[in-house]
Design a protein around this motif. Structure first.
Motif, PDB file in Angstrom:
ATOM      1  N   SER A 222      10.350  15.387   0.310  1.00  0.00           N
ATOM      2  CA  SER A 222       9.208  15.985  -0.380  1.00  0.00           C
ATOM      3  C   SER A 222       8.090  14.959  -0.565  1.00  0.00           C
ATOM      4  N   VAL A 223       8.452  13.747  -0.967  1.00  0.00           N
ATOM      5  CA  VAL A 223       7.463  12.682  -1.136  1.00  0.00           C
ATOM      6  C   VAL A 223       6.820  12.359   0.212  1.00  0.00           C
TER       7      VAL A 223
ATOM      8  N   ASP B 141       1.011   7.528  -6.208  1.00  0.00           N
ATOM      9  CA  ASP B 141      -0.069   8.515  -6.333  1.00  0.00           C
ATOM     10  C   ASP B 141       0.420   9.951  -6.163  1.00  0.00           C
ATOM     11  N   VAL B 142       1.407  10.156  -5.317  1.00  0.00           N
ATOM     12  CA  VAL B 142       1.834  11.533  -5.011  1.00  0.00           C
ATOM     13  C   VAL B 142       3.108  11.952  -5.728  1.00  0.00           C
ATOM     14  N   LEU B 143       3.838  11.018  -6.281  1.00  0.00           N
ATOM     15  CA  LEU B 143       5.135  11.314  -6.891  1.00  0.00           C
ATOM     16  C   LEU B 143       4.984  12.174  -8.152  1.00  0.00           C
TER      17      LEU B 143
ATOM     18  N   PHE C  72      -2.506  11.440   2.469  1.00  0.00           N
ATOM     19  CA  PHE C  72      -3.048  10.170   2.949  1.00  0.00           C
ATOM     20  C   PHE C  72      -3.154  10.112   4.457  1.00  0.00           C
ATOM     21  N   ASP C  73      -2.830  11.197   5.120  1.00  0.00           N
ATOM     22  CA  ASP C  73      -2.851  11.194   6.579  1.00  0.00           C
ATOM     23  C   ASP C  73      -2.042   9.999   7.096  1.00  0.00           C
TER      24      ASP C  73
ATOM     25  N   ARG D 164       0.819  -1.216   0.000  1.00  0.00           N
ATOM     26  CA  ARG D 164       0.000   0.000   0.000  1.00  0.00           C
ATOM     27  C   ARG D 164       0.858   1.274   0.000  1.00  0.00           C
ATOM     28  N   LEU D 165       1.908   1.325   0.823  1.00  0.00           N
ATOM     29  CA  LEU D 165       2.756   2.522   0.864  1.00  0.00           C
ATOM     30  C   LEU D 165       3.332   2.822  -0.511  1.00  0.00           C
TER      31      LEU D 165
END
Length: 168
Positions: free
Chosen positions: A111-112, A97-99, A120-121, A90-91
């Motif tokens: 930064s990531v 998703d954020v990269l 994602f809290d 999952r990580l």
């Protein structure tokens, strides 16, 4: 060679994480060191794994057949191309998703990590994010650019491959 239930579970980990490193397996298996992983591989799974030209750990075809899991990268995609589909923890999926995209400026591990915390809290440690980026790089979906510190971005557009997140 008959495998114990534990050995089969660990072989399944190799299949789902391949290509992988001792450190990734050490974390997954709760071992103290990379040499403990190496000793386990040699004593319990020597017929079912190998190290590729980059010293990454992979399951043999016989090893893949012994366990009921799909490889993280389909065999036809292992030769350096971009896979159509990857199976990742999952990580790792959240990192993807954020990269930054392939046409954006690459970004540091920190930064990531900040984007993960905001989006994602989640609060993984820096090493977990660094390891995720390294694993995704070995799967050919992330590339590294060396500036003052190593920085990362997607190697291809997000739509170029499918991500299946596994439970840890």
């Amino acid at each position: 060679m008959s495998l114990s239930d534990e050995a089969k579970e660990r072989l399944a980990d190799i299949v789902t994480l391949q290509p992988t490193k001792n450190k990734e397996l050490q974390d997954r298996w709760g071992m103290e060191s990379g040499s403990e992983v190496h000793q386990y591989l040699e004593s319990e799974l020597s017929d079912y794994y190998y190290r590729d030209d980059d010293s990454l750990i992979r399951a043999t075809a016989e090893g893949v057949d012994l366990v009921d899991v799909e490889p993280s990268v389909p065999p036809e995609d292992e030769e350096g191309g971009v896979p159509d589909r990857i199976r990742v923890p999952r990580l790792h999926a959240q990192v993807l998703d954020v990269l930054a995209g392939p046409d954006e400026r690459s970004e540091s591990v920190v930064s990531v990590l900040q984007k993960l915390r905001e989006g994602f809290d989640a609060d993984p440690d820096v090493e977990a994010v660094r390891d995720a980026l390294g694993s995704l790089r070995r799967k050919n979906v992330v590339e590294v650019e060396y500036r003052t510190v190593p920085t990362y971005r997607l190697a291809v557009e997000r739509e170029a491959f499918e991500v299946e997140a596994m439970e840890a």
